[in-house]
Design a protein around this motif. Structure first.
Motif, PDB file in Angstrom:
ATOM      1  N   GLU A   1       0.744  -1.133   0.029  1.00  0.00           N
ATOM      2  CA  GLU A   1       0.009   0.150   0.109  1.00  0.00           C
ATOM      3  C   GLU A   1       0.885   1.281  -0.016  1.00  0.00           C
ATOM      4  O   GLU A   1       0.359   2.322  -0.483  1.00  0.00           O
ATOM      5  N   SER A   2       2.098   1.067   0.367  1.00  0.00           N
ATOM      6  CA  SER A   2       2.813   2.325   0.646  1.00  0.00           C
ATOM      7  C   SER A   2       3.465   2.697  -0.812  1.00  0.00           C
ATOM      8  O   SER A   2       3.947   3.815  -1.089  1.00  0.00           O
TER       9      SER A   2
ATOM     10  N   ASP B   1       0.316  -1.948  -7.108  1.00  0.00           N
ATOM     11  CA  ASP B   1      -1.212  -2.141  -7.623  1.00  0.00           C
ATOM     12  C   ASP B   1      -1.193  -2.359  -9.266  1.00  0.00           C
ATOM     13  O   ASP B   1      -2.036  -3.005  -9.840  1.00  0.00           O
TER      14      ASP B   1
END
Length: 114
Positions: free
Chosen positions: A66-67, A72
């Motif tokens: 997520e960082s 993604d």
């Protein structure tokens, strides 16, 4: 008699002692040739490896994906908190072709300074 401080500037060539002039180090051409050969072989071997793998599962630290938003784009979440990278069918062919072309490009570079 050769002075002791200038021994590095002389070399035997064809049984004669010849004074060397200028820089006779391998130079930047040898560095670029070696770097291109190494890079080409690495990319070629990555392409061969991707022929043998269908998917890659990555076990990351919690919150790491997520960082970095790039994860993604290149991976999808899998079961058990893992990230899955699935390559398209053309990726091994493209990597092998790019690696071969890079190695072939590096071969005509001069191997020695004249």
């Amino acid at each position: 008699m050769i002075p002791a401080d200038s021994v590095n500037r002389y070399q035997f060539q064809h049984s004669k002692l010849v004074r060397l002039t200028g820089c006779h180090s391998p130079g930047p051409v040898m560095f670029f040739r070696s770097a291109f050969i190494g890079l080409g072989l690495f990319v070629l071997l990555c392409g061969v490896t991707f022929f043998l793998t269908d998917r890659v599962l990555l076990d990351m630290a919690p919150g790491f994906a997520e960082s970095l938003p790039i994860w993604d784009a290149v991976s999808t979440p899998a079961e058990g908190g893992l990230r899955e990278i699935s390559l398209p069918a053309w990726a091994p062919f493209a990597l092998m072709a790019a690696g071969c072309l890079t190695v072939l490009y590096s071969l005509p570079l001069r191997s020695k300074q004249s």
